[in-house]
Scaffold this motif. Structure first.
Motif, PDB file in Angstrom:
ATOM      1  N   ILE A  79      10.479  24.135   3.957  1.00 15.58           N
ATOM      2  CA  ILE A  79       9.364  25.060   3.695  1.00 15.58           C
ATOM      3  C   ILE A  79       8.025  24.343   3.830  1.00 15.58           C
ATOM      4  O   ILE A  79       7.098  24.855   4.476  1.00 15.58           O
ATOM      5  N   ARG A  80       7.905  23.161   3.217  1.00 17.73           N
ATOM      6  CA  ARG A  80       6.629  22.417   3.293  1.00 17.73           C
ATOM      7  C   ARG A  80       6.262  22.073   4.736  1.00 17.73           C
ATOM      8  O   ARG A  80       5.089  22.149   5.117  1.00 17.73           O
ATOM      9  N   THR A  81       7.248  21.711   5.538  1.00 17.88           N
ATOM     10  CA  THR A  81       6.982  21.376   6.943  1.00 17.88           C
ATOM     11  C   THR A  81       6.523  22.606   7.706  1.00 17.88           C
ATOM     12  O   THR A  81       5.553  22.540   8.473  1.00 17.88           O
ATOM     13  N   ARG A  82       7.180  23.721   7.499  1.00 20.37           N
ATOM     14  CA  ARG A  82       6.788  24.951   8.198  1.00 20.37           C
ATOM     15  C   ARG A  82       5.362  25.352   7.840  1.00 20.37           C
ATOM     16  O   ARG A  82       4.577  25.740   8.709  1.00 20.37           O
ATOM     17  N   LEU A  83       5.008  25.272   6.568  1.00 15.62           N
ATOM     18  CA  LEU A  83       3.650  25.631   6.140  1.00 15.62           C
ATOM     19  C   LEU A  83       2.612  24.652   6.691  1.00 15.62           C
ATOM     20  O   LEU A  83       1.541  25.057   7.141  1.00 15.62           O
ATOM     21  N   ALA A  84       2.923  23.358   6.670  1.00 14.63           N
ATOM     22  CA  ALA A  84       1.970  22.337   7.125  1.00 14.63           C
ATOM     23  C   ALA A  84       1.754  22.365   8.635  1.00 14.63           C
ATOM     24  O   ALA A  84       0.722  21.892   9.119  1.00 14.63           O
ATOM     25  N   ASN A  85       2.699  22.904   9.380  1.00 12.88           N
ATOM     26  CA  ASN A  85       2.631  22.850  10.839  1.00 12.88           C
ATOM     27  C   ASN A  85       2.296  24.174  11.506  1.00 12.88           C
ATOM     28  O   ASN A  85       2.330  24.263  12.730  1.00 12.88           O
ATOM     29  N   GLN A  86       1.964  25.197  10.727  1.00 11.44           N
ATOM     30  CA  GLN A  86       1.586  26.479  11.332  1.00 11.44           C
ATOM     31  C   GLN A  86       0.370  26.288  12.229  1.00 11.44           C
ATOM     32  O   GLN A  86      -0.584  25.604  11.868  1.00 11.44           O
ATOM     33  N   GLY A  87       0.436  26.877  13.411  1.00 11.83           N
ATOM     34  CA  GLY A  87      -0.690  26.814  14.331  1.00 11.83           C
ATOM     35  C   GLY A  87      -0.748  25.553  15.171  1.00 11.83           C
ATOM     36  O   GLY A  87      -1.719  25.330  15.883  1.00 11.83           O
ATOM     37  N   ARG A  88       0.285  24.721  15.138  1.00 11.47           N
ATOM     38  CA  ARG A  88       0.290  23.470  15.898  1.00 11.47           C
ATOM     39  C   ARG A  88       1.047  23.592  17.208  1.00 11.47           C
ATOM     40  O   ARG A  88       1.366  22.591  17.841  1.00 11.47           O
ATOM     41  N   GLY A  89       1.395  24.791  17.602  1.00 10.10           N
ATOM     42  CA  GLY A  89       2.120  24.970  18.857  1.00 10.10           C
ATOM     43  C   GLY A  89       3.577  24.559  18.713  1.00 10.10           C
ATOM     44  O   GLY A  89       4.226  24.862  17.722  1.00 10.10           O
ATOM     45  N   MET A  90       4.067  23.824  19.688  1.00  9.78           N
ATOM     46  CA  MET A  90       5.481  23.453  19.734  1.00  9.78           C
ATOM     47  C   MET A  90       5.804  22.190  18.931  1.00  9.78           C
ATOM     48  O   MET A  90       6.970  21.893  18.698  1.00  9.78           O
ATOM     49  N   SER A  91       4.812  21.433  18.526  1.00  8.05           N
ATOM     50  CA  SER A  91       5.082  20.172  17.830  1.00  8.05           C
ATOM     51  C   SER A  91       5.159  20.366  16.319  1.00  8.05           C
ATOM     52  O   SER A  91       4.650  21.337  15.773  1.00  8.05           O
ATOM     53  N   MET A  92       5.797  19.401  15.666  1.00  7.27           N
ATOM     54  CA  MET A  92       5.904  19.448  14.216  1.00  7.27           C
ATOM     55  C   MET A  92       5.942  18.034  13.673  1.00  7.27           C
ATOM     56  O   MET A  92       6.544  17.140  14.264  1.00  7.27           O
ATOM     57  N   SER A  93       5.266  17.858  12.550  1.00  7.62           N
ATOM     58  CA  SER A  93       5.304  16.598  11.800  1.00  7.62           C
ATOM     59  C   SER A  93       6.002  16.900  10.477  1.00  7.62           C
ATOM     60  O   SER A  93       5.454  17.604   9.638  1.00  7.62           O
ATOM     61  N   PRO A  94       7.224  16.370  10.296  1.00  8.12           N
ATOM     62  CA  PRO A  94       7.962  16.670   9.065  1.00  8.12           C
ATOM     63  C   PRO A  94       7.238  16.202   7.800  1.00  8.12           C
ATOM     64  O   PRO A  94       6.580  15.162   7.795  1.00  8.12           O
ATOM     65  N   VAL A  95       7.361  16.992   6.748  1.00 11.47           N
ATOM     66  CA  VAL A  95       6.838  16.667   5.426  1.00 11.47           C
ATOM     67  C   VAL A  95       8.058  16.502   4.514  1.00 11.47           C
ATOM     68  O   VAL A  95       8.807  17.451   4.327  1.00 11.47           O
ATOM     69  N   VAL A  96       8.259  15.290   3.989  1.00  9.93           N
ATOM     70  CA  VAL A  96       9.423  15.018   3.151  1.00  9.93           C
ATOM     71  C   VAL A  96       9.043  15.180   1.681  1.00  9.93           C
ATOM     72  O   VAL A  96       8.070  14.593   1.218  1.00  9.93           O
ATOM     73  N   VAL A  97       9.828  15.990   0.977  1.00 14.63           N
ATOM     74  CA  VAL A  97       9.584  16.278  -0.437  1.00 14.63           C
ATOM     75  C   VAL A  97      10.548  15.477  -1.292  1.00 14.63           C
ATOM     76  O   VAL A  97      11.717  15.310  -0.948  1.00 14.63           O
ATOM     77  N   GLU A  98      10.033  14.971  -2.406  1.00 14.45           N
ATOM     78  CA  GLU A  98      10.915  14.436  -3.441  1.00 14.45           C
ATOM     79  C   GLU A  98      10.503  15.074  -4.749  1.00 14.45           C
ATOM     80  O   GLU A  98       9.358  15.461  -4.930  1.00 14.45           O
ATOM     81  N   GLU A 115      15.692  22.302  12.717  1.00 15.04           N
ATOM     82  CA  GLU A 115      14.420  23.035  12.766  1.00 15.04           C
ATOM     83  C   GLU A 115      13.657  22.660  14.036  1.00 15.04           C
ATOM     84  O   GLU A 115      13.816  21.561  14.567  1.00 15.04           O
ATOM     85  N   TYR A 116      12.817  23.591  14.482  1.00 15.67           N
ATOM     86  CA  TYR A 116      11.989  23.390  15.666  1.00 15.67           C
ATOM     87  C   TYR A 116      10.532  23.661  15.327  1.00 15.67           C
ATOM     88  O   TYR A 116      10.229  24.376  14.370  1.00 15.67           O
ATOM     89  N   GLY A 117       9.625  23.121  16.147  1.00 16.12           N
ATOM     90  CA  GLY A 117       8.200  23.260  15.912  1.00 16.12           C
ATOM     91  C   GLY A 117       7.684  24.677  16.049  1.00 16.12           C
ATOM     92  O   GLY A 117       6.677  25.037  15.452  1.00 16.12           O
TER      93      GLY A 117
END
Length: 185
Positions: A79-98, A115-117
């Protein structure tokens, strides 16, 4: 009352689509962030559990995460990765939660998922998912990470103790394909 021809109004259908989109986004965000595994005022022992990500490319990764604690959905890396990467096109930078949880017997819902970007990439590519509940009794002063393996013939997700890499508790496994259908993505 006659409408003023100089005032342009948005079509009603577009307003409904925008309102529904906003409500859907808010329900996703609020649904995963409302439950805190550590309640306010808790002063007991705590254990840390970290999600993990296996990056395949700038637009594709396998996520291994805790989706729920004692049947309550919690914030996670997907969820955090999807929210952080909205509007970035096809790329994604994973956000790791602890997160911390109380050091006591608990039930964790572990998930491994590709998951995909961008959503279009998920629709046109292979998405694997394995999910299940595991009973877990953390040990004092130890930390854990969610690990996994996703593939065509075997998929699994499990907890490992950080430092020793020892598997803790049961693995959630799928022998055979864990590939999601087009409507499950």
């Amino acid at each position: 009352m006659t409408p003023n021809p100089s005032v342009k109004q948005k079509p009603m259908n577009r307003r409904i689509v925008v309102a529904a989109s906003v409500l859907a986004a808010l329900s996703v965000v609020s649904g995963c962030a409302t439950y805190k595994p550590i309640p306010d005022g808790y002063s007991g022992d705590r254990t840390t559990i970290k999600d993990s990500v296996l990056v395949h490319s700038s637009s594709n990764a396998d996520f291994f995460f805790v989706e729920a604690v004692d049947s309550h959905n919690i914030e996670n890396s997907r969820i955090r990765t999807r929210l952080a990467n909205q509007g970035r096109g096809m790329s994604m930078s994973p956000v790791v939660v602890e997160r911390e949880i109380p050091t006591r017997p608990t039930t964790l819902r572990l998930v491994g998922r590709t998951e995909y970007g961008a959503p279009i990439l998920a629709l046109t590519s292979t998405v694997y998912q394995v999910k299940g509940d595991v009973q877990f009794t953390p040990e004092l002063h130890k930390s854990y990470v969610v690990k996994g393996d996703l593939g065509e013939n075997y998929s699994a997700v499990w907890l490992e103790e950080i430092g020793t890499n020892a598997v803790v508790g049961a693995k959630v496994e799928v022998n055979g394909s864990a590939k999601l259908g087009i409507l499950e993505k």
